[in-house]
Scaffold this motif. Structure first.
Motif, mmCIF file in Angstrom:
data_model
loop_
_atom_site.group_PDB
_atom_site.id
_atom_site.type_symbol
_atom_site.label_atom_id
_atom_site.label_comp_id
_atom_site.label_asym_id
_atom_site.label_seq_id
_atom_site.Cartn_x
_atom_site.Cartn_y
_atom_site.Cartn_z
ATOM 1 N N ASP A 111 0.859 -1.144 -0.058
ATOM 2 C CA ASP A 111 -0.119 -0.033 -0.017
ATOM 3 C C ASP A 111 0.871 1.180 -0.185
ATOM 4 O O ASP A 111 0.551 2.286 -0.612
ATOM 5 C CB ASP A 111 -0.834 -0.054 1.233
ATOM 6 C CG ASP A 111 -1.832 1.181 1.084
ATOM 7 O OD1 ASP A 111 -2.609 1.230 0.445
ATOM 8 O OD2 ASP A 111 -1.952 1.983 2.129
ATOM 9 N N VAL A 112 1.989 1.202 0.743
ATOM 10 C CA VAL A 112 2.830 2.368 0.932
ATOM 11 C C VAL A 112 3.384 2.691 -0.534
ATOM 12 O O VAL A 112 3.518 3.708 -0.988
ATOM 13 C CB VAL A 112 3.826 2.119 1.868
ATOM 14 C CG1 VAL A 112 5.090 3.289 2.029
ATOM 15 C CG2 VAL A 112 3.243 2.169 3.269
ATOM 16 N N MET A 113 3.959 1.509 -1.172
ATOM 17 C CA MET A 113 4.748 1.730 -2.538
ATOM 18 C C MET A 113 3.760 2.083 -3.799
ATOM 19 O O MET A 113 4.042 2.925 -4.520
ATOM 20 C CB MET A 113 5.295 0.305 -2.911
ATOM 21 C CG MET A 113 6.260 -0.249 -1.717
ATOM 22 S SD MET A 113 7.738 0.959 -1.940
ATOM 23 C CE MET A 113 8.372 0.431 -3.274
ATOM 24 N N GLY A 114 2.495 1.748 -3.512
ATOM 25 C CA GLY A 114 1.616 2.287 -4.440
ATOM 26 C C GLY A 114 1.346 1.411 -5.749
ATOM 27 O O GLY A 114 2.134 0.545 -5.798
ATOM 28 N N PRO A 115 0.293 1.627 -6.521
ATOM 29 C CA PRO A 115 0.158 0.620 -7.794
ATOM 30 C C PRO A 115 1.391 0.894 -8.707
ATOM 31 O O PRO A 115 2.190 1.597 -8.774
ATOM 32 C CB PRO A 115 -0.921 1.594 -8.440
ATOM 33 C CG PRO A 115 -1.556 2.038 -7.283
ATOM 34 C CD PRO A 115 -0.602 2.604 -6.344
ATOM 35 N N ALA A 119 5.022 -5.510 -5.991
ATOM 36 C CA ALA A 119 5.806 -6.670 -5.877
ATOM 37 C C ALA A 119 7.007 -6.031 -5.134
ATOM 38 O O ALA A 119 7.975 -6.885 -4.561
ATOM 39 C CB ALA A 119 6.390 -7.265 -7.277
ATOM 40 N N LYS A 120 7.605 -4.872 -5.323
ATOM 41 C CA LYS A 120 8.708 -4.191 -4.848
ATOM 42 C C LYS A 120 8.439 -4.158 -3.197
ATOM 43 O O LYS A 120 9.186 -4.388 -2.688
ATOM 44 C CB LYS A 120 9.183 -2.911 -5.416
ATOM 45 C CG LYS A 120 9.408 -2.751 -6.897
ATOM 46 C CD LYS A 120 10.197 -1.495 -7.308
ATOM 47 C CE LYS A 120 10.516 -1.610 -8.737
ATOM 48 N NZ LYS A 120 9.308 -1.716 -9.781
ATOM 49 N N GLY A 121 7.211 -3.831 -3.050
ATOM 50 C CA GLY A 121 6.981 -3.368 -1.517
ATOM 51 C C GLY A 121 6.796 -4.830 -0.878
ATOM 52 O O GLY A 121 7.537 -4.978 0.354
ATOM 53 N N VAL A 122 6.445 -5.923 -1.544
ATOM 54 C CA VAL A 122 6.317 -7.413 -1.172
ATOM 55 C C VAL A 122 8.017 -7.809 -1.030
ATOM 56 O O VAL A 122 8.161 -8.469 0.260
ATOM 57 C CB VAL A 122 5.573 -8.365 -1.928
ATOM 58 C CG1 VAL A 122 5.627 -9.633 -1.520
ATOM 59 C CG2 VAL A 122 4.097 -7.697 -2.019
ATOM 60 N N ALA A 123 8.563 -7.484 -1.965
ATOM 61 C CA ALA A 123 9.985 -7.885 -1.826
ATOM 62 C C ALA A 123 10.897 -7.159 -0.919
ATOM 63 O O ALA A 123 11.767 -7.690 -0.087
ATOM 64 C CB ALA A 123 10.587 -7.647 -3.016
ATOM 65 N N PHE A 124 10.331 -5.830 -0.250
ATOM 66 C CA PHE A 124 11.069 -5.140 0.669
ATOM 67 C C PHE A 124 10.844 -6.108 1.758
ATOM 68 O O PHE A 124 11.513 -5.972 2.785
ATOM 69 C CB PHE A 124 10.320 -3.800 0.639
ATOM 70 C CG PHE A 124 11.068 -2.867 1.653
ATOM 71 C CD1 PHE A 124 12.358 -2.334 1.734
ATOM 72 C CD2 PHE A 124 10.244 -2.542 3.023
ATOM 73 C CE1 PHE A 124 12.892 -1.426 2.542
ATOM 74 C CE2 PHE A 124 11.034 -1.637 3.858
ATOM 75 C CZ PHE A 124 12.368 -1.332 3.695
ATOM 76 N N ILE A 125 9.575 -6.188 2.300
ATOM 77 C CA ILE A 125 9.222 -6.836 3.517
ATOM 78 C C ILE A 125 9.916 -8.454 3.493
ATOM 79 O O ILE A 125 10.742 -8.512 4.448
ATOM 80 C CB ILE A 125 7.740 -7.159 3.465
ATOM 81 C CG1 ILE A 125 7.022 -6.190 3.714
ATOM 82 C CG2 ILE A 125 7.496 -8.288 4.623
ATOM 83 C CD1 ILE A 125 7.386 -5.208 5.121
ATOM 84 N N LEU A 126 10.077 -9.046 2.434
ATOM 85 C CA LEU A 126 10.686 -10.183 2.603
ATOM 86 C C LEU A 126 12.248 -10.336 2.630
ATOM 87 O O LEU A 126 12.884 -11.119 2.647
ATOM 88 C CB LEU A 126 10.408 -11.111 1.067
ATOM 89 C CG LEU A 126 8.805 -11.752 1.185
ATOM 90 C CD1 LEU A 126 8.557 -12.378 -0.227
ATOM 91 C CD2 LEU A 126 8.512 -12.227 2.076
ATOM 92 N N THR A 127 12.703 -9.354 2.170
ATOM 93 C CA THR A 127 14.175 -8.844 2.357
ATOM 94 C C THR A 127 14.584 -9.333 3.889
ATOM 95 O O THR A 127 15.644 -9.575 3.947
ATOM 96 C CB THR A 127 14.200 -7.465 1.869
ATOM 97 O OG1 THR A 127 14.065 -7.203 0.616
ATOM 98 C CG2 THR A 127 15.987 -7.196 2.090
ATOM 99 N N GLY A 128 13.749 -8.778 4.749
ATOM 100 C CA GLY A 128 13.850 -9.381 6.152
ATOM 101 C C GLY A 128 14.353 -10.888 6.289
ATOM 102 O O GLY A 128 15.005 -11.169 7.006
ATOM 103 N N LEU A 129 13.490 -11.714 5.721
ATOM 104 C CA LEU A 129 13.557 -13.184 5.541
ATOM 105 C C LEU A 129 15.139 -13.236 4.844
ATOM 106 O O LEU A 129 15.816 -14.354 5.541
ATOM 107 C CB LEU A 129 12.553 -13.646 4.892
ATOM 108 C CG LEU A 129 11.353 -13.657 5.284
ATOM 109 C CD1 LEU A 129 10.250 -14.276 4.437
ATOM 110 C CD2 LEU A 129 11.220 -14.391 6.810
#
Length: 383
Positions: A111-115, A119-129
């Motif tokens: 939601d923060v990254m926008g339309p 996928a970049k926003g999802v990847a940012f979260i998964l970068t923690g993993l």
């Protein structure tokens, strides 16, 4: 770290919690210790849709605080419980909040990254993993080898305690969906493409876990390297995962379909190469780096595909991705343990992983063929 650190410590856990079995058959003890991986994965599979569906109406930042606190407590139980059976229960409990925790985080980031950049926003979260696989998992593996495997989970509990505080003070307020009900969220299970995507994650990505779950004996028994080399190989895996995750988020925003199909095909190839080239530690290390990269290209891709096909059932869909991946975790760990217990050598899980990746590719191809025959519903972006 809570999910992956156990994979480098399976021999240590087996000798500590299953001493009699370990003394008679190391292969059987490792196979049974792998159940702890499967129990955690089972907790994720059950908890992700249940918790995500229930909490969809509540503010997401507050839900994340509660889930992080639960992860702190349940991982602390793993540190103190004395027997294999009780540790298994603690791993199951620790898995319950996992999917909802990362799924809700992915929704906030998307939601923060926008339309156009979801996928970049999802990847940012998964970068923690993936960063955990560069730093946390190798460090935890080293601590577990030097001070006992429980030390690694003590670090996990501490990190989650810090994460709880960080979410409390730094994650901005983010509303839920007050009008959503559990019944509405469960409507996601009526969407055929959701089941196809879950199948890709559970079966195709399960190949990665068939390999990762038994990376320690691959290094020590097949390549003939000492135990201290295992954390180094895990660092290489984590570096590949970090790079692959970021590249995957970029590629998925450009062409999600090609990224998914080529990623699954490439994963089957590198697993086969691992099985053939793992007898020399240099080639093993290089292939492990590539395995981490190719596998993690798929992580944000599968997550985004699931959000695309889920319509307005975004909360439960984001969490269910982790259910699917942990079905793959359980399936891969189980099948990897089976082929080892059958005496097919420690390279057999790599061949198993290649077969699972090919099966995932077939499911993905079928999914797109069915979708081409029936136009999909418009994609709704979570607010």
């Amino acid at each position: 770290m809570t999910e992956f650190v156990i994979m480098g410590l399976l021999p240590n856990i087996a000798s500590d919690l299953l001493p009699a079995l370990s003394a008679t058959s190391q292969e059987d003890a490792l196979s049974q210790a792998g159940w702890l991986i499967s129990l955690y994965a089972l907790g994720v599979v059950i908890g992700a849709p249940t918790i995500a569906g229930f909490v969809a109406r509540y503010p997401r930042h507050r839900v994340m605080i509660v889930l992080a606190l639960a992860l702190t407590v349940f991982n602390a139980l793993t540190v103190v419980l004395p027997t294999f059976e009780l540790v298994g229960i603690s791993r199951f409990l620790a898995g319950l909040p996992h999917g909802a925790y990362f799924g809700i985080g992915a929704l906030v980031a998307a939601d923060v990254m926008g339309p156009g950049n979801r996928a970049k926003g999802v990847a940012f979260i998964l970068t923690g993993l993936t960063v955990a696989n560069v730093v946390g998992v190798p460090l935890g593996t080293y601590l577990g080898q030097e001070f006992g495997w429980r030390a690694a989970f003590a670090v996990v509990a501490f990190v989650f305690a810090v994460a709880t505080l960080c979410i409390t003070f730094f994650v901005p307020k983010h509303p839920g969906e007050p009008g959503r009900t559990m019944r509405q969220e469960l409507g996601v299970f009526r969407i055929r493409q959701v089941w196809f995507t879950l199948g890709v994650g559970a079966i195709g990505f399960g190949g990665f876990f068939a390999v990762y779950s038994y990376i320690a004996p691959l290094v020590t028994e097949v390549a003939g390297s000492p135990e201290w080399v295992v954390p180094i190989v895990l660092v290489l895996m984590g570096l590949g995962m970090t790079a692959g995750n970021l590249v995957g988020g970029h590629l998925a925003d450009i062409d999600l379909r090609r990224t998914l199909l080529f990623g699954l095909a490439a994963m089957a190839v590198v697993f086969a190469l691992l099985a053939v080239l793992s007898f020399w530690i240099v080639s093993l290390s290089l292939i492990v780096l590539i395995v981490g990269f190719v596998s993690s290209v798929l992580s944000p891709t599968i997550q985004t595909r699931l959000m695309d096909v889920a319509g307005d059932n975004q909360s439960i869909a984001a969490a269910m991705n982790h259910s699917a991946l942990n079905i793959g975790n359980s399936l891969g760990a189980f099948l990897g343990g089976v082929v080892i217990a059958l005496g097919w050598s420690y390279t057999a899980p790599a061949w198993t992983g290649a077969a699972l990746a090919l099966a995932g590719l077939l499911i993905a191809l079928l999914s797109y063929r069915v979708e081409a025959r029936r136009p999909a519903a418009p994609v709704l972006v979570a607010s």
